[in-house]
Design a protein around this motif. Structure first.
Motif, PDB file in Angstrom:
ATOM      1  N   ALA A 117       0.946  -1.552   0.232  1.00 25.47           N
ATOM      2  CA  ALA A 117      -0.120  -0.042   0.043  1.00 25.47           C
ATOM      3  C   ALA A 117       0.736   1.149  -0.016  1.00 25.47           C
ATOM      4  CB  ALA A 117      -0.885  -0.022   1.134  1.00 25.47           C
ATOM      5  N   ARG A 150      -1.745   2.630  -4.740  1.00 30.88           N
ATOM      6  CA  ARG A 150      -2.404   3.730  -4.023  1.00 30.88           C
ATOM      7  C   ARG A 150      -2.629   4.770  -5.547  1.00 30.88           C
ATOM      8  NH1 ARG A 150      -1.605   3.564   0.734  1.00 30.88           N
ATOM      9  NH2 ARG A 150      -3.576   4.309   0.459  1.00 30.88           N
ATOM     10  N   GLY A 195     -10.922   3.549   4.789  1.00 29.47           N
ATOM     11  CA  GLY A 195      -9.424   3.922   5.272  1.00 29.47           C
ATOM     12  C   GLY A 195      -8.625   4.096   5.513  1.00 29.47           C
ATOM     13  N   ARG A 203       1.836  -1.983  11.264  1.00 33.27           N
ATOM     14  CA  ARG A 203       0.533  -1.551   9.962  1.00 33.27           C
ATOM     15  C   ARG A 203       0.750  -0.162  10.935  1.00 33.27           C
ATOM     16  NH1 ARG A 203      -3.802  -3.518   9.000  1.00 33.27           N
ATOM     17  NH2 ARG A 203      -4.026  -4.991  10.720  1.00 33.27           N
ATOM     18  N   ARG A 247       4.713   6.105   5.616  1.00 35.50           N
ATOM     19  CA  ARG A 247       4.832   6.656   4.158  1.00 35.50           C
ATOM     20  C   ARG A 247       4.566   8.024   4.089  1.00 35.50           C
ATOM     21  NH1 ARG A 247      -0.412   2.990   4.144  1.00 35.50           N
ATOM     22  NH2 ARG A 247      -1.684   5.189   3.122  1.00 35.50           N
TER      23      ARG A 247
HETATM   24  O1   DC Z   1      -8.160  -1.695   6.851  1.00 32.45           O
HETATM   25  P1   DC Z   1      -7.985  -2.814   6.248  1.00 32.45           P
HETATM   26  O2   DC Z   1      -6.378  -2.954   8.178  1.00 32.45           O
HETATM   27  O3   DC Z   1      -7.814  -3.258   5.753  1.00 32.45           O
HETATM   28  O4   DC Z   1      -6.144  -1.576   6.131  1.00 32.45           O
HETATM   29  C1   DC Z   1      -5.439  -3.215   5.196  1.00 32.45           C
HETATM   30  C2   DC Z   1      -4.123  -2.681   4.589  1.00 32.45           C
HETATM   31  O5   DC Z   1      -4.265  -1.463   3.536  1.00 32.45           O
HETATM   32  C3   DC Z   1      -3.722  -1.060   5.686  1.00 32.45           C
HETATM   33  O6   DC Z   1      -2.749  -1.336   7.055  1.00 32.45           O
HETATM   34  C4   DC Z   1      -2.889  -0.005   5.590  1.00 32.45           C
HETATM   35  C5   DC Z   1      -3.984  -0.069   3.937  1.00 32.45           C
HETATM   36  N1   DC Z   1      -4.500   1.080   3.422  1.00 32.45           N
HETATM   37  C6   DC Z   1      -3.880   2.105   3.165  1.00 32.45           C
HETATM   38  O7   DC Z   1      -2.856   2.317   3.212  1.00 32.45           O
HETATM   39  N2   DC Z   1      -4.815   2.865   2.961  1.00 32.45           N
HETATM   40  C7   DC Z   1      -6.368   2.692   3.113  1.00 32.45           C
HETATM   41  N3   DC Z   1      -6.960   3.557   2.679  1.00 32.45           N
HETATM   42  C8   DC Z   1      -6.583   1.585   3.473  1.00 32.45           C
HETATM   43  C9   DC Z   1      -6.336   0.347   3.804  1.00 32.45           C
END
Ligand code: DC
Length: 235
Positions: A109, A115, A135, A186, A193
């Motif tokens: 991600a 993205r 998200g 995470r 990032r």
């Molecule tokens: O909400 P989740 O845990 O299912 O998301 C999984 C990963 O996806 C999370 O660790 C970061 C990424 N993510 C992101 O970078 N941007 C978003 N809008 C949604 C999720």
């Protein structure tokens, strides 16, 4: 409860209950729910299965980009509790929730072309408004003009216990400490990032749901909807 056609953006840390809350809201308002994390997880699963990620977690960006450019067919089928992510004709809902995907998804991600791919999908799916999305960057980057933005936080131990219980219920054996480590890792990667990091939009309302039931959370959001959009139960 009736409210005008708006976009509701729910962002926040891992396992704060964003998707459960978003699903509840979608059910109550008859809105469409979009889980942006599922799309990142879907791309990660496709990358793993397409051998774009090596054992030492290095990503072959050229191969992954080619996979996305070839038109990776990610879509949501059904809604609410029955909703699932599909890659082509295959239901991948269970596979994208594995620990393996969870441990790689933040790396995938972080890639700008990934993205851009997911943002494009979200704009496609969310074009009609009347959507609630969850998200990390919905309120800051994907839909900065969303009419209601919520930023969710919760105590890390509470979050780890919730996630572990969720996985155990699906029959996946998990170690509580490993789950906590994964979600803190995470959080760190998602917030640090370079491209659209997790951060609270200035106009987002913070919700700490560590000690709130789903009912408490619905009451909280209904209060906001009625004060901001004039919605009332009887309408
Ligand atoms: O909400 P989740 O845990 O299912 O998301 C999984 C990963 O996806 C999370 O660790 C970061 C990424 N993510 C992101 O970078 N941007 C978003 N809008 C949604 C999720």
């Amino acid at each position: 409860m009736q409210i005008p056609d708006i976009i509701i953006a729910i962002d926040g840390y891992s396992s704060t209950g964003k998707s459960s809350f978003a699903k509840l809201i979608a059910g109550e308002l008859r809105y469409t729910y979009l889980d942006s994390g599922a799309l990142y997880r879907g791309v990660t699963l496709a990358a793993m299965e397409g051998r774009c990620i090596s054992e030492d977690r290095a990503i072959d960006e050229t191969a992954l980009k080619a996979l996305l450019d070839a038109g990776l067919d990610l879509r949501f089928v059904g809604s609410g509790k029955e909703g699932a992510l599909y890659i082509g004709e295959r239901n991948v809902e269970k596979d994208i929730r594995s620990m393996e995907v969870a441990s790689l998804v933040s790396l995938v991600a972080a890639l700008p072309f990934v993205r851009a791919f997911v943002d494009m999908k979200l704009h496609e799916f969310g074009s009609g408004r009347r959507v609630v999305m969850d998200g990390r960057d919905i309120g800051t980057t994907v839909f900065p003009d969303a009419e209601l933005k919520i930023f969710m936080v919760a105590d890390a131990d509470v979050r780890a216990r919730r996630r572990a219980a969720e996985m155990a219920a699906k029959g996946e054996e998990v170690d509580l400490e490993e789950v906590k480590r994964n979600l803190l890792e995470r959080d760190y990667m998602d917030s640090h990032r370079e491209t659209s990091p997790l951060s609270r939009a200035e106009d987002a309302i913070v919700l700490d749901n560590s000690y709130m039931s789903f009912e408490d959370q619905m009451d909280w959001v209904k209060g906001i909807l009625s004060s901001r959009f004039g919605a009332s139960e009887s309408e």
